[in-house]
Design an enzyme around this catalytic site. Structure first.
Site, PDB file in Angstrom:
ATOM      1  CD  GLN A 125      -3.274  -0.563   1.990  1.00 34.56           C
ATOM      2  OE1 GLN A 125      -2.984  -0.043   3.055  1.00 34.56           O
ATOM      3  NE2 GLN A 125      -4.414  -1.188   1.784  1.00 34.56           N
ATOM      4  CG  ASP A 128      -1.578   1.608  -4.862  1.00 33.43           C
ATOM      5  OD1 ASP A 128      -1.436   2.040  -6.023  1.00 33.43           O
ATOM      6  OD2 ASP A 128      -2.615   1.065  -4.468  1.00 33.43           O
ATOM      7  CB  SER A 131      -3.670   4.419  -4.054  1.00 32.69           C
ATOM      8  OG  SER A 131      -4.351   3.237  -4.327  1.00 32.69           O
TER       9      SER A 131
HETATM   10  N1  LIG Z   1      -3.817  -1.634  -1.695  1.00 27.90           N
HETATM   11  C1  LIG Z   1      -5.086  -1.915  -1.882  1.00 27.90           C
HETATM   12  O1  LIG Z   1      -5.605  -2.859  -1.342  1.00 27.90           O
HETATM   13  C2  LIG Z   1      -5.867  -1.048  -2.815  1.00 27.90           C
HETATM   14  C3  LIG Z   1      -5.420   0.225  -3.058  1.00 27.90           C
HETATM   15  C4  LIG Z   1      -6.140   1.019  -3.949  1.00 27.90           C
HETATM   16  C5  LIG Z   1      -7.269   0.548  -4.567  1.00 27.90           C
HETATM   17  N2  LIG Z   1      -7.695  -0.698  -4.290  1.00 27.90           N
HETATM   18  C6  LIG Z   1      -8.888  -1.219  -4.946  1.00 27.90           C
HETATM   19  O2  LIG Z   1      -8.669  -1.296  -6.329  1.00 27.90           O
HETATM   20  C7  LIG Z   1      -9.905  -1.173  -6.983  1.00 27.90           C
HETATM   21  C8  LIG Z   1      -9.818  -0.214  -8.150  1.00 27.90           C
HETATM   22  O3  LIG Z   1      -9.649   1.129  -7.700  1.00 27.90           O
HETATM   23  P1  LIG Z   1      -9.171   2.244  -8.734  1.00 27.90           P
HETATM   24  O4  LIG Z   1      -9.363   3.551  -8.106  1.00 27.90           O
HETATM   25  O5  LIG Z   1      -7.841   1.902  -9.281  1.00 27.90           O
HETATM   26  O6  LIG Z   1     -10.271   2.047  -9.895  1.00 27.90           O
HETATM   27  P2  LIG Z   1     -10.158   2.428 -11.428  1.00 27.90           P
HETATM   28  O7  LIG Z   1      -9.422   3.707 -11.574  1.00 27.90           O
HETATM   29  O8  LIG Z   1      -9.741   1.241 -12.218  1.00 27.90           O
HETATM   30  O9  LIG Z   1     -11.718   2.690 -11.789  1.00 27.90           O
HETATM   31  C9  LIG Z   1     -12.446   3.718 -11.180  1.00 27.90           C
HETATM   32  C10 LIG Z   1     -13.844   3.250 -10.854  1.00 27.90           C
HETATM   33  O10 LIG Z   1     -14.665   3.213 -12.016  1.00 27.90           O
HETATM   34  C11 LIG Z   1     -15.632   2.194 -11.842  1.00 27.90           C
HETATM   35  N3  LIG Z   1     -16.270   1.875 -13.135  1.00 27.90           N
HETATM   36  C12 LIG Z   1     -15.757   1.219 -14.210  1.00 27.90           C
HETATM   37  N4  LIG Z   1     -16.672   1.157 -15.198  1.00 27.90           N
HETATM   38  C13 LIG Z   1     -17.795   1.791 -14.765  1.00 27.90           C
HETATM   39  C14 LIG Z   1     -19.065   2.057 -15.337  1.00 27.90           C
HETATM   40  N5  LIG Z   1     -19.385   1.644 -16.556  1.00 27.90           N
HETATM   41  N6  LIG Z   1     -19.966   2.736 -14.590  1.00 27.90           N
HETATM   42  C15 LIG Z   1     -19.669   3.166 -13.341  1.00 27.90           C
HETATM   43  N7  LIG Z   1     -18.474   2.944 -12.740  1.00 27.90           N
HETATM   44  C16 LIG Z   1     -17.554   2.257 -13.444  1.00 27.90           C
HETATM   45  C17 LIG Z   1     -14.804   1.085 -11.217  1.00 27.90           C
HETATM   46  O11 LIG Z   1     -15.617   0.100 -10.595  1.00 27.90           O
HETATM   47  C18 LIG Z   1     -13.928   1.858 -10.236  1.00 27.90           C
HETATM   48  O12 LIG Z   1     -14.530   1.948  -8.950  1.00 27.90           O
HETATM   49  C19 LIG Z   1     -10.921  -0.820  -5.914  1.00 27.90           C
HETATM   50  O13 LIG Z   1     -11.558  -2.001  -5.525  1.00 27.90           O
HETATM   51  C20 LIG Z   1     -10.074  -0.301  -4.808  1.00 27.90           C
HETATM   52  O14 LIG Z   1     -10.698  -0.441  -3.543  1.00 27.90           O
HETATM   53  C21 LIG Z   1      -7.003  -1.512  -3.438  1.00 27.90           C
END
Ligand SMILES: NC(=O)c1ccc[n+]([C@@H]2O[C@H](COP(=O)([O-])OP(=O)(O)OC[C@H]3O[C@@H](n4cnc5c(N)ncnc54)[C@H](O)[C@@H]3O)[C@@H](O)[C@H]2O)c1
Length: 360
Positions: A125, A128, A131
């Site tokens: 994390q 990352d 993020s």
């Molecule tokens: N270290 C960790 O554990 C960690 C850190 C950061 C994020 N995450 C997880 O990673 C995942 C992805 O996060 P991200 O910010 O990189 O996402 P991302 O940038 O890939 O996407 C942004 C959001 O757009 C949504 N989306 C895609 N198509 C859509 C549609 N047609 N209509 C509405 N919404 C839509 C996705 O579900 C996502 O929530 C999440 O589950 C987040 O909790 C985990």
């Protein structure tokens, strides 16, 4: 161990891969830190601030000869050709779009570590970058939309009359979307959001915003926590919901992405035509193709009085914060590469973080 930080060459990049704070941490790890002259100027870190932290200011060639070379974006072919065998290059190297550069890196026996490929596991994390940078993008998109919006965000009861709160809607609730919700709430807006992943409903509500569920919503989440592509049936239902909702919304923040694919076009031209003049859409997915039918990268498009904006690199608007967090992510990654007991770099391919980040 010599760790160097080079100046970014792209005119579209203002960040730098180190901060005075990360320099101190690298020195504490036992590294000699070399920084290219002027590398931090656009991020507010002048050479003297790096020097006072303990770094040595050198020229680019000296930086390229270090054991570990840190950057934000991929350096040029000329740079790669000057690096020594077995140099470790760490940055957001974008292997899908920089295939030629990767061929050069492999040919020159340089180990390329792509920070954007760091697995999203708890242990990683602090490394990352997706993020740390998305969080800032989400914040800044709301600030920029507010700047373009001709009304106030918070409700105000004044002697001259009442100002209604701005209605903000966030499409896509990943890291950027959650920060956009939090920022709009802090500014006093009435906020709603939607996503294809049901898990986000609770997160949206915990921030005090309203979750809009597409009727008959399936859970479109992959095992890795990302969105899957939606079915045609889902798309129609989402369109119906948004067509009605967006007529009443003042500011839309788009953040919807599907890894490895073009961004889904969620806001159709007809929906924009039906929005109130003066409304603003900030499209954070602009560079991936855009979540609206009318988004143009780095342009303010105005259609029937609705402003649609999206930039190639919104992080250039807060390079100090973006560089500070990125530098910390990179330091944590380098620290994980360093075998503290034997005081040497150890590319341990049994470590999932290292294995998944190196592109060969
Ligand atoms: N270290 C960790 O554990 C960690 C850190 C950061 C994020 N995450 C997880 O990673 C995942 C992805 O996060 P991200 O910010 O990189 O996402 P991302 O940038 O890939 O996407 C942004 C959001 O757009 C949504 N989306 C895609 N198509 C859509 C549609 N047609 N209509 C509405 N919404 C839509 C996705 O579900 C996502 O929530 C999440 O589950 C987040 O909790 C985990």
């Amino acid at each position: 161990m010599q760790v160097s930080i080079i100046k970014e060459i792209s005119s579209r990049e203002q960040r730098v891969a180190a901060s005075p704070e990360s320099v101190k941490l690298l020195l504490r790890l036992g590294a000699d830190v070399l920084i290219e002259e002027g590398a931090g100027v656009l991020s507010g870190f002048i050479d003297e601030s790096f020097q006072s932290a303990g770094a040595k200011i050198v020229n680019r060639l000296e930086c390229l000869k270090a054991n570990i070379c840190l950057c934000v974006q991929m350096p040029s072919k000329e740079d790669i050709d000057k690096m020594n065998d077995n140099t470790i290059l760490v940055g957001i190297l974008n292997p899908y779009e920089n295939k030629n550069s990767f061929n050069d890196l492999i040919h020159n026996k340089i180990t390329a570590c792509c920070m954007e490929l760091i697995p999203r596991i708890s242990r990683a994390q602090s490394m990352d970058v997706l993020s740390s940078q998305a969080n800032l993008s989400g914040y800044r998109s709301v600030i920029d939309a507010a700047e373009q919006f001709g009304k106030a965000f918070p409700m105000m009861m004044t002697a001259a009359g009442r100002v209604n709160p701005a209605k903000v809607m966030v499409l896509g609730v990943g890291v950027a979307g959650l920060q956009a919700i939090a920022t709009a709430k802090r500014l006093g807006a009435a906020v709603s959001a939607t996503d294809v992943r049901i898990a986000t409903k609770e997160q949206v509500e915990s921030l005090g915003a309203k979750f809009l569920m597409v009727d008959g919503s399936e859970n479109l989440e992959t095992e890795g926590g990302y969105a899957k592509e939606t079915s045609e049936e889902f798309k129609i239902k989402q369109e119906e919901l948004l067509s009605e909702t967006l007529k009443k919304i003042d500011v839309v923040i788009c953040t919807a992405l599907i890894p490895g694919k073009k961004a889904p076009v969620i806001v159709k031209e007809q929906m924009i035509n039906n929005m109130k003049p003066g409304s603003v859409i900030y499209d954070l997915a602009a560079i991936q193709g855009g979540n609206t039918a009318l988004t143009e990268v780095d342009k303010l498009v105005i259609k029937n009085g609705v402003k649609i904006m999206g930039e190639a690199n919104i992080l250039n608007k807060l390079p100090v914060s973006a560089s500070s967090l990125y530098a910390k992510n990179v330091f944590n990654f380098v620290s994980n590469l360093y075998d503290k007991e034997n005081k040497k770099i150890n590319i341990n391919l049994e470590d999932e973080i290292i294995l998944k980040t190196i592109v060969k």
